[in-house]
Design a protein around this motif. Structure first.
Motif, PDB file in Angstrom:
ATOM      1  N   TYR A  35      37.757   1.955   6.844  1.00 40.51           N
ATOM      2  CA  TYR A  35      37.901   1.771   5.407  1.00 40.51           C
ATOM      3  C   TYR A  35      39.063   2.582   4.852  1.00 40.51           C
ATOM      4  CZ  TYR A  35      33.161  -0.214   5.312  1.00 40.51           C
ATOM      5  OH  TYR A  35      32.059  -0.975   5.506  1.00 40.51           O
ATOM      6  N   GLU A  36      39.621   2.101   3.753  1.00 44.16           N
ATOM      7  CA  GLU A  36      40.600   2.880   2.992  1.00 44.16           C
ATOM      8  C   GLU A  36      39.833   3.704   1.968  1.00 44.16           C
ATOM      9  OE1 GLU A  36      43.718   0.604   1.197  1.00 44.16           O
ATOM     10  OE2 GLU A  36      43.684  -0.838   2.838  1.00 44.16           O
ATOM     11  N   ILE A  43      38.239   1.004  -8.356  1.00 47.25           N
ATOM     12  CA  ILE A  43      38.202   0.275  -7.088  1.00 47.25           C
ATOM     13  C   ILE A  43      37.323  -0.974  -7.109  1.00 47.25           C
ATOM     14  CG2 ILE A  43      38.792   2.301  -5.707  1.00 47.25           C
ATOM     15  CD1 ILE A  43      35.760   2.477  -5.001  1.00 47.25           C
ATOM     16  N   ALA A  44      36.443  -1.103  -8.120  1.00 44.96           N
ATOM     17  CA  ALA A  44      35.549  -2.267  -8.131  1.00 44.96           C
ATOM     18  C   ALA A  44      34.967  -2.493  -9.518  1.00 44.96           C
ATOM     19  CB  ALA A  44      34.416  -2.077  -7.129  1.00 44.96           C
ATOM     20  N   CYS A  45      34.505  -3.720  -9.719  1.00 49.53           N
ATOM     21  CA  CYS A  45      33.730  -4.096 -10.894  1.00 49.53           C
ATOM     22  C   CYS A  45      32.385  -4.602 -10.376  1.00 49.53           C
ATOM     23  CB  CYS A  45      34.463  -5.188 -11.673  1.00 49.53           C
ATOM     24  SG  CYS A  45      33.568  -5.743 -13.131  1.00 49.53           S
ATOM     25  N   ALA A  85      29.568  -7.072  -6.485  1.00 51.77           N
ATOM     26  CA  ALA A  85      30.694  -6.140  -6.394  1.00 51.77           C
ATOM     27  C   ALA A  85      31.976  -6.912  -6.084  1.00 51.77           C
ATOM     28  CB  ALA A  85      30.432  -5.107  -5.313  1.00 51.77           C
ATOM     29  N   LYS A  86      32.997  -6.659  -6.877  1.00 49.83           N
ATOM     30  CA  LYS A  86      34.298  -7.290  -6.674  1.00 49.83           C
ATOM     31  C   LYS A  86      35.355  -6.195  -6.566  1.00 49.83           C
ATOM     32  CE  LYS A  86      33.181 -11.577  -9.064  1.00 49.83           C
ATOM     33  NZ  LYS A  86      31.765 -11.367  -9.194  1.00 49.83           N
ATOM     34  N   LYS A  87      36.048  -6.185  -5.439  1.00 43.98           N
ATOM     35  CA  LYS A  87      37.090  -5.187  -5.212  1.00 43.98           C
ATOM     36  C   LYS A  87      38.232  -5.402  -6.198  1.00 43.98           C
ATOM     37  CE  LYS A  87      40.187  -3.444  -1.645  1.00 43.98           C
ATOM     38  NZ  LYS A  87      40.619  -3.543  -0.261  1.00 43.98           N
ATOM     39  N   ILE A  88      38.759  -4.306  -6.705  1.00 45.48           N
ATOM     40  CA  ILE A  88      39.906  -4.344  -7.607  1.00 45.48           C
ATOM     41  C   ILE A  88      41.040  -3.585  -6.933  1.00 45.48           C
ATOM     42  CG2 ILE A  88      40.827  -3.545  -9.810  1.00 45.48           C
ATOM     43  CD1 ILE A  88      38.029  -3.883 -10.977  1.00 45.48           C
ATOM     44  N   ASN A  89      42.194  -4.214  -6.819  1.00 43.99           N
ATOM     45  CA  ASN A  89      43.380  -3.548  -6.285  1.00 43.99           C
ATOM     46  C   ASN A  89      44.177  -2.995  -7.459  1.00 43.99           C
ATOM     47  OD1 ASN A  89      42.929  -4.121  -3.522  1.00 43.99           O
ATOM     48  ND2 ASN A  89      43.538  -6.227  -3.912  1.00 43.99           N
TER      49      ASN A  89
END
Length: 109
Positions: A35-36, A43-45, A85-89
């Motif tokens: 993982y990063e 980082i997420a919503c 959970a949705k990753k946010i860049n």
């Protein structure tokens, strides 16, 4: 939907912030997962669907999952149940705060 925890009203969608400090001992547990670990970023919503008091039964359930993130220690307080959970860049560094806080100028992609 809105949940009330103590005197704090919690709306259904929340952003997850990775703080600037990293516990290196804890980080070692996750090195083999690839993982990063960003710092000071959103980082997420997620959808917050419930807030559960950590009683003896819930602690037993969590420990029984044998998840490396939870470990096997008894916790007190509350646990949030999250979904979607949705990753946010996010490239922008954002200074966090303890607890729940507002961020006025953050736009979801």
């Amino acid at each position: 939907m809105s949940l009330e925890v103590g005197k704090q009203n919690i709306e259904e969608k929340i952003l997850i912030h990775a703080g600037s400090g990293i516990d290196k001992k804890e980080l070692d547990k996750y090195q083999n997962l690839g993982y990063e670990f960003p710092k000071s970023k959103i980082i997420a919503c997620v959808d917050l669907i419930d807030c559960l008091e950590l009683d003896e039964n819930l602690n037993k359930q969590i420990i029984a999952e044998n998840n490396v993130a939870y470990g096997n220690k008894i916790r007190t307080g509350y646990a949030w149940k999250l979904e979607n959970a949705k990753k946010i860049n996010c490239s922008k560094e954002i200074k966090g705060q303890l607890g729940l806080w507002n961020i006025d100028d953050f736009k979801l992609n």
